[in-house]
Structure formats: C-alpha cells, structure tokens
Design a protein around this motif. Structure first.
Motif, PDB file in Angstrom:
ATOM      1  N   GLU A   1       0.816  -1.219   0.000  1.00  0.00           N
ATOM      2  CA  GLU A   1       0.000   0.000   0.000  1.00  0.00           C
ATOM      3  C   GLU A   1       0.852   1.273   0.000  1.00  0.00           C
ATOM      4  OE1 GLU A   1      -2.424   0.032   3.534  1.00  0.00           O
ATOM      5  OE2 GLU A   1      -0.783   0.838   4.723  1.00  0.00           O
TER       6      GLU A   1
ATOM      7  N   ASP B   1      -7.868  -3.015   2.514  1.00  0.00           N
ATOM      8  CA  ASP B   1      -7.185  -2.153   1.555  1.00  0.00           C
ATOM      9  C   ASP B   1      -7.169  -2.770   0.171  1.00  0.00           C
ATOM     10  OD1 ASP B   1      -5.976   0.119   3.171  1.00  0.00           O
ATOM     11  OD2 ASP B   1      -5.269  -1.606   4.328  1.00  0.00           O
TER      12      ASP B   1
ATOM     13  N   HIS C   1      -4.477   3.580  -2.652  1.00  0.00           N
ATOM     14  CA  HIS C   1      -5.293   2.502  -2.101  1.00  0.00           C
ATOM     15  C   HIS C   1      -6.503   3.094  -1.397  1.00  0.00           C
ATOM     16  CE1 HIS C   1      -2.273   3.416   1.044  1.00  0.00           C
ATOM     17  NE2 HIS C   1      -3.212   3.132   1.914  1.00  0.00           N
TER      18      HIS C   1
END
Lengths: 364, 364
Positions: free
Chosen positions: A300, A334, A307
């Motif tokens: 991420e 996520d 994200h």
C-alpha cells in the motif's frame, strides 16, 4: 554484518522510534529476525537505552492456543512490562507466514479479547513495527532471497526526511481541499475530504506513523461517487482476488465485481453497513517499493499507487469536532490501484498527479 | 515433534516448576531453544497458564554491551515484568557458548550491577533453568549432536519422584550425622557437617531446587581435614585443569597441586580467605549422567561422584541460628571426584556408599 541491516536498525531507532538515552524499550524479536535484533541491540547500546527482548513466533502461539481450553486470561506480567515501556520495536520475520493456519478463528478471537489491555498498553508507547527480510517473506513475495533483501532495503533504507517533506506538500493540498477525483481506465471516482485531516505517514512516531517502511499520505473520504478498478492483485481472507471493480452512489458500494474470487468481496461487503463505505484514501509515495509482494505493509506504500479501504476509518484523520463522523466497521480492507500510467488525480479540479508524477516534480 | 522434547517440557512445567492454571509465567527462550519453547508453550496452554516469551542471546548481549558507554541503568520495565510473574522458565541454548568472549569483564560487571534488582525479582519467583540440547552444547561436550541429545534426555527425562525418595534417604543420614569421610586413592578427607541442613536437590521448586536436570544432595561442610584428589577434568576460568589435589588442615587448604594449569588454582585460592575453605559437599545421584561434558549443570550431578566447592556456601544449608557460620567468598568453584570404584564414603563411621553403591541399594 550486512551494512544494510545496520542501516535498517539505525533508521528504526533514530528516525522511526526517536529513541533517547534512558528509554525503556521492548524489542519484539521474530523467530527469524535475529540478525536485525543484533543490529538493534547495538543501536540501543549506543543510545544508552535499556532493552528487553521478547520472542515472537507463530509456532509458539499456535502450540499454546491449540492446547488451551479457550478461557484465556489477561497477562498481568506482560501488561506491567508494556505499561513501564517508553517504546516498542517489533521486528517481524517468522519462518512460515502460515504458522497459525490451523488455529480456529474462534480461538484466535478469544485470545485477542484477553490480550486487549496489553495491546492498548503497547499502542500507548512509541511503537514501531518493521520487517526483517528473510526467506519466508521472500517466498511469499515470489522472489529469490537476495532479490527480496534488496527490494526490502530499497523500501526501508531511504532519505526519510526528504520523503517526509514531499509528502507534506501532498498533505497540505488534501487538508485544504474538499474533493478528490481519480480518473483512469474503468475508473472515475470522486470523494469528499472536506474537514478531514490528512496524515503524513513518514515512518516515524514524530509523524504519528508506526510502520517502517511507510511512505503514504492518507485521509478519510466520504460521499464517494463513481467507479473504480483495483488492478493490483491482492490476498483477501487468504484468497487471491483480482481486478475488483466497485461502483459507489452517495458513499455506498451499489455494485461490485471481481475477475477472481468475487465471493470474498461479497463476504466483506456483507460484514456490516460500514463495510460498504470507504474508510481510507491512501496515496502511496514510496518509490523504493516498485512491485506487489503480497504484503500490505509494503504494497500500500508503493509509489504511484492509490489505495482505498472499505470499512473502519482511522481516528487520526478526524478532529475532536468531527470524530463521530468516522466510518465504523469490523473490517478495514485495503485495495490498490496503479496510477503510474494513463491516469490522473485531481483535488478540487486541479490535477495534482498525472501518470505517476506529482505537480511539484520535474516530469509533471 | 521429537517425543523427548515434549516429555522434557512436561517435566519442566509439572514436576520442576509446578505450574498451575492462572500462573503468570516468563519463558526465557535461548536463540537455539525454539523447539523446546514450542513444547513448553503447549504445556502451558494445557495448564491454562499465561506465558510471556523473552529472547536470550549472547549475541544481543554482546552487541548491546560493547556499544554502551558502561553507565547501565536499571530496567524498570523488565523489573515490572518479573515482579508480576509467578514463575520463570529459562530454556538455555545458544549457538556459540563463547558468544560474549570479547566483552571486557569490567563491562560485564557494570551490566550485572545494573541488573541486580531484576535478578533478585527473578529469583523471588518459582524459577527453573534448563538446557535444550543443541549443536553448540554437543560441540562443547565433544559429542555428536544426536549422541548429545540422548545424553541430555537421559539426564532430564527421569522418574524424578523415585529419585527424590532415594535422595531423601541420603539427606536424612547427612542431617542426622556429624562427620563425613571420603576414602579413595590419594584421598582421605573428613568434614564436619553437624548442625547443617542437607538439601535434596530434586529438580523441583517444591524441593527448593531450580535446575533441570538436577539430582544431588548437598550440604555445607567445615573443619575439613586430610587430602582429596579431584580426578574428573574441569574448566576453571576458561582453562582445562586436571587432577587437582588439595590438603586441608583445620578447614583450610594448606597445600595444593594440579597436573595441568595449577596457576588457575593459585588464582582461585588467593581470591579471599573463604576461597581456601569448603562451601559445599555435593553427592551426585543422577545416574542418567554418565560422563563429563564440561557443563557444570550436568557434571556435578553425575551419579557416583562427589563434588566439593571452594568458597561461598548456600544459605539453604543453614538455619536462622547458624546462618552466620556460612562460609563467605567471592568464588564458588566446584571440583569433582569419581566414587564409582575402589572408594567409600562414611557418615559417623558407617559406610553409606561403597564403590558407587549406597547402603540402600541391592549391590551394596
């Protein structure tokens, strides 16, 4: 000692945890993180801090939890340890990322409930979690060991001060802005961010950022409208999911699809009401991370990605006045989309990132 | 899992530490003692105890102490951990018994002084120290790994209840006796034991015995007269010493010799006044230990041996009335003599052991 390990330890102790003389530090050593622990011990000695080393292994957790009747008790001695600690450095790195795979989720949840006070005491310290690149993590990433080491150190051993300054520019734009729009193939999404506080996650407790590596600016969006394609593959609930496509109306997911394991998405969205709304918009700015490795701590933060998380929002994106507006949910999932090519991100109609370049960069 | 490891853990948790449901336990895991830690975790889960696992490694100690300026501070968080613990299980087993060899002794002493309160808090718990047989310890013993494992488990996995009963017979004779005499080649030694309390060291906190394996009965002799040959080789102050011969008059060493590294003996005897007197007479009764492995935890418990220590006596051999008679010294140096052949031990003129057999045994 590999000089990169020493550098990792130095960044962890100095930049991330801001350890000073006299600090009482708990160092959580993963089963296969010994070499990093040696380097951290050296740094703590230089600082004149006082460490206790604890041992973390999924194999111990599994053996203990499987043998237990499930009536777990609070660990008074562990609580006392953390209540008397100034900082906690967690050095992750086991030998098998599936070490607790056969522990029933009911048992894990019972253990997690008994552990709540300890967890809160740990979170009340200047805690930082990092990863020692080892063979198990290389395998998870589908990489050779030495290839993975280089990947991890590229992400970790950075000029964090410089990155923090660049991320501050993005934070300022988000703090001043009211609406973010992301446009790429199969994606045209707008989210309100008015009144929310962006966090400059610069891998340091001084920035309220507790992971090394980090390198993202995140806020808590709402009133989401439009569609978005997450083209970075990910593992959700243990299953590989590809090409998730979500459609939002008035903040809620109203339609969804995935090219693989769509049922996982159904499970997540049906968890509770909050699971259908976004809890996080994160802008990945760590260009040391250049590929997906199936480890969210890295994935991420990847440079030139964004994200979005379905579910729970972080308190740090709210003020005392609007804290009650934070999206609440049992999940925080996520999902990542690549913005490096044929894409743009706008704040209040101004393009702030185009094809992976920010407005303040030379190639913009 | 090797069933012997599970059995080791069971004896440690049940017989040695007497762990019960609800106990807060600290498990100190040596770098190479992971497999035993898994088995201990399982046992603690079964008991319903609550463990914290700490990590012990000479390599961390070395890195920390070498980098430190020497002004070590008390570890408040570690102190809180042990003050809130009911029991401590130390699972020894590093990868290099010389891991701290290049740390100056001055630095070690400074660190040990800062650690005093923590050490005392640990000793106030039901603590037990044991050894996970690994390659480093096999090397120290001059044995193949699997050979060493079998040796260690023969010493550890025993019928401790039965041995405790046999050792109780020896303790009773010593408690009732006034004088012990040992006779073998180059040895005819008499020691007073009147008024002293023998300890039945049966590898259990229930017997005030904190090492697994154990298996000795020991008391604190005085007024030693005569000569003794220690024919089991040993490592003292890092040097191999052989065939130490001591002559006592009125409790004090008046003459000494050794076939190798006699100067080590000189150093020890010149430490202080107490170093010239005996602090311990120990009767080894663990017949699972059948050879010298250069590890005092095992060596001094060897069946059919007696060890005598120059220097400091243990408090447990005294009553509140005669505690001030305990020999005091900065050293406690164990030396071992073999009583398995052509030898006898008498208490008040009665032969209690002849050629390795006690009076209560069939072959006596």
């Amino acid at each position: 000692m590999d000089e990169r390990i020493r550098e990792h330890a130095r960044i962890l102790v100095e930049w991330s945890a801001r350890i000073e003389a006299g600090d009482d530090v708990v160092v959580v050593v993963g089963m296969d993180a010994h070499d990093l622990a040696v380097a951290v011990a050296e740094q703590l000695g230089e600082k004149g801090a006082t460490p206790v080393f604890t041992y973390s292994s999924g194999e111990l957790t599994r053996a203990y939890q499987l043998a237990h009747d499930g009536e777990f008790e609070e660990a008074d001695h562990e609580l006392a340890l953390y209540e008397n600690a100034d900082a906690v450095l967690a050095l992750r790195g086991g030998r098998n990322t599936s070490a607790t795979a056969d522990v029933p989720s009911e048992t894990r949840q019972q253990a997690a409930r008994a552990d709540q006070a300890v967890r809160e005491a740990r979170m009340d310290t200047d805690w930082v979690s990092t990863v020692h690149p080892n063979r198990s993590l290389a395998q998870q990433a589908g990489m050779a060991f030495e290839e993975y080491q280089q990947f991890a150190y590229d992400a970790i051993v950075r000029d964090w001060e410089d990155l923090a300054e660049r991320m501050a520019l993005v934070k300022d734009v988000l703090d001043d802005g009211s609406e973010v729009r992301i446009v790429k193939e199969d994606t045209d999404l707008t989210m309100a961010i008015d009144g929310r506080v962006a966090v400059n996650s610069a891998a340091s407790v001084a920035y309220d950022s507790h992971n090394l590596p980090s390198g993202e600016v995140f806020t808590a969006p709402y009133a989401t409208e439009g569609e978005v394609l997450f083209d970075v593959p990910m593992t959700l609930n243990g299953k590989r999911v590809r090409d998730v496509h979500l459609t939002f109306e008035d903040g809620d997911v109203v339609d969804y699809a995935a090219a693989q394991n769509e049922s996982v998405l159904t499970e997540i969205l049906e968890t509770d009401d909050g699971a259908r709304r976004l809890g996080e918009l994160g802008i990945g700015m760590n260009r040391g991370i250049d590929r997906f490795t199936d480890n969210i701590l890295f994935d991420e933060k990847m440079g030139d990605t964004v994200h979005l998380a379905l579910g729970r929002a972080y308190d740090s994106n709210f003020t005392t006045e609007n804290a009650d507006e934070a999206n609440d949910s049992a999940v925080h999932v996520d999902m990542i989309t690549d913005l490096s090519e044929d894409s743009r991100m706008e704040v209040d109609g101004e393009v702030v990132q185009r094809d992976g370049q920010f407005w303040f960069e030379d190639d913009f």
